[in-house]
Each structure stands twice: as structure tokens, then as C-alpha cells.
Motif scaffolding. Structure first.
Motif, PDB file in Angstrom:
ATOM      1  N   LEU A 194       1.764  -0.788 -10.606  1.00 11.57           N
ATOM      2  CA  LEU A 194       3.057  -1.002  -9.953  1.00 11.57           C
ATOM      3  C   LEU A 194       3.830   0.293  -9.751  1.00 11.57           C
ATOM      4  CD1 LEU A 194       4.136  -4.219 -11.872  1.00 11.57           C
ATOM      5  CD2 LEU A 194       3.235  -4.051  -9.535  1.00 11.57           C
ATOM      6  N   SER A 254       9.619  -1.370  -8.759  1.00 15.17           N
ATOM      7  CA  SER A 254       8.491  -2.202  -9.196  1.00 15.17           C
ATOM      8  C   SER A 254       7.956  -1.718 -10.540  1.00 15.17           C
ATOM      9  CB  SER A 254       7.375  -2.227  -8.141  1.00 15.17           C
ATOM     10  OG  SER A 254       6.844  -0.938  -7.924  1.00 15.17           O
ATOM     11  N   CYS A 306       7.354 -10.063 -11.151  1.00 11.51           N
ATOM     12  CA  CYS A 306       8.484  -9.567 -10.342  1.00 11.51           C
ATOM     13  C   CYS A 306       8.181  -8.158  -9.829  1.00 11.51           C
ATOM     14  CB  CYS A 306       9.773  -9.566 -11.155  1.00 11.51           C
ATOM     15  SG  CYS A 306      10.462 -11.207 -11.406  1.00 11.51           S
ATOM     16  N   GLY A 307       7.563  -7.355 -10.680  1.00 10.45           N
ATOM     17  CA  GLY A 307       7.140  -6.029 -10.243  1.00 10.45           C
ATOM     18  C   GLY A 307       6.148  -6.107  -9.096  1.00 10.45           C
ATOM     19  N   LEU A 366       8.098  -6.971  -5.942  1.00  7.45           N
ATOM     20  CA  LEU A 366       8.828  -5.790  -5.484  1.00  7.45           C
ATOM     21  C   LEU A 366       7.883  -4.757  -4.874  1.00  7.45           C
ATOM     22  CD1 LEU A 366      11.314  -5.482  -8.462  1.00  7.45           C
ATOM     23  CD2 LEU A 366      11.883  -6.103  -6.098  1.00  7.45           C
ATOM     24  N   ALA A 367       6.713  -4.589  -5.473  1.00  9.28           N
ATOM     25  CA  ALA A 367       5.726  -3.663  -4.912  1.00  9.28           C
ATOM     26  C   ALA A 367       5.286  -4.115  -3.528  1.00  9.28           C
ATOM     27  CB  ALA A 367       4.523  -3.534  -5.851  1.00  9.28           C
TER      28      ALA A 367
END
Length: 168
Positions: free
Chosen positions: A32, A38, A70-71, A74-75
Motif C-alpha cells: 500500500l 493508503s 481501507c488502505g 484508498l490505493a
């Protein structure tokens, strides 16, 4: 006559599962590193998985898995390569599964029980369960000329559901 007291069983998470879950969540977090946001979400997830494993808290492990995921989201939003997104997703799923299994094994059999084979077989099955949809998703993604990374992520989410449903 006095009865000898038996020492309490250490019901901490099983050692091999702890190591494998931490390693997997760390690798997922490294994947990430495509953006600060991220990586921060993944790092928080890694810390929560570790805290859950130290304390034997399923909730912290689940929140850690959610942080890793969640990371991943976001990535994906910042345009990370599909391979990194899929790898991080699979790592989040595998880390969560191995960690919760390690907690279960520790509670049921104790940390000192000889569970190496059990833990390694479970970890292998978890990796295969995540790898199959990841590979299928990446093949579909590549043959669709790289439109969006949603196909492999959707397949991995299906793997998560499969793992949750099949767990006793």
C-alpha cells in the motif's frame, strides 16, 4: 492430602499463526506504499492486527483487517497498479483469517499445544482461497485491457465471504 494445582493453560494466540499473520499484514501494508494515505491506513491496520494478536482480541484483529482494506480502497482511488491492489487485498484477507484462527487455536488448545501442522495447513488453505480469485481476477483484468481493478477486488471480496461462511 493436598491436591497439586495444575498451572493455568496459556490461551494466548498460537505462535505460528501470530508470526504468519503479522508477516502477511506487513507485506500487505508494504504493497500500500503507493500513497501516504493508503500506507497510513494500512499501517494502522497492521498495528491493530498486532495488538489483537498480543491481547487475543478478535475485535482489534477485525478492525486491523478493515484498516488494511481501507488502505486498499484508498490505493485504488489514487490509481495504484492493479497488482498492488489485488496483492494488498489478498494479504488483508489472509492476515485476518490466520490471525482469528490463531486466536481460536490458542483459546481451544492452548499456546503450548503442538499445533504447527494445523496452523500451517490452515494458512496454506487461506492463501489458496485468496490466491485463486486473485489470479482469476487479474487474468480477467488483463484480458479486459485494464479498464478497472474492480473485477479482482470483487472476486477477493467474494473470497472473504467464502472464508467467513465456511469457518466453523
Amino acid at each position: 492430602m493436598s491436591a497439586t494445582a495444575t498451572p493455568p493453560i496459556d490461551d494466548s494466540p498460537a505462535r505460528i499463526s501470530v508470526g504468519l499473520a503479522l508477516a502477511t499484514s506487513f507485506l500487505g501494508t508494504l504493497a500500500l506504499a503507493v500513497s501516504t494515505v493508503s500506507l497510513a491506513a494500512g499501517g494502522l491496520g497492521f498495528v491493530l492486527v498486532g495488538l489483537g494478536l498480543v491481547r487475543g482480541w478478535r475485535t482489534a484483529v477485525t478492525l486491523g483487517g478493515a484498516g488494511l482494506f481501507c488502505g486498499v480502497v484508498l490505493a485504488g482511488l489514487v490509481g495504484a497498479p492493479a497488482v498492488a491492489v489485488v496483492f494488498a487485498t489478498a494479504a488483508a484477507v489472509v492476515a485476518w483469517d490466520i490471525a482469528t484462527f490463531g486466536i481460536d487455536v490458542g483459546e481451544e488448545l492452548g499456546r503450548e499445544a503442538g499445533t504447527a501442522r494445523l496452523e500451517l495447513v490452515h494458512a496454506g488453505a487461506s492463501v489458496v482461497t485468496a490466491a485463486i480469485p486473485a489470479v482469476i481476477g487479474m487474468v480477467l483484468f488483463r484480458t479486459a485491457d485494464g479498464g478497472t481493478a474492480l473485477v479482482p477486488i470483487a472476486l477477493l471480496c467474494g473470497a472473504v465471504v467464502l472464508v467467513v461462511v465456511l469457518r466453523p
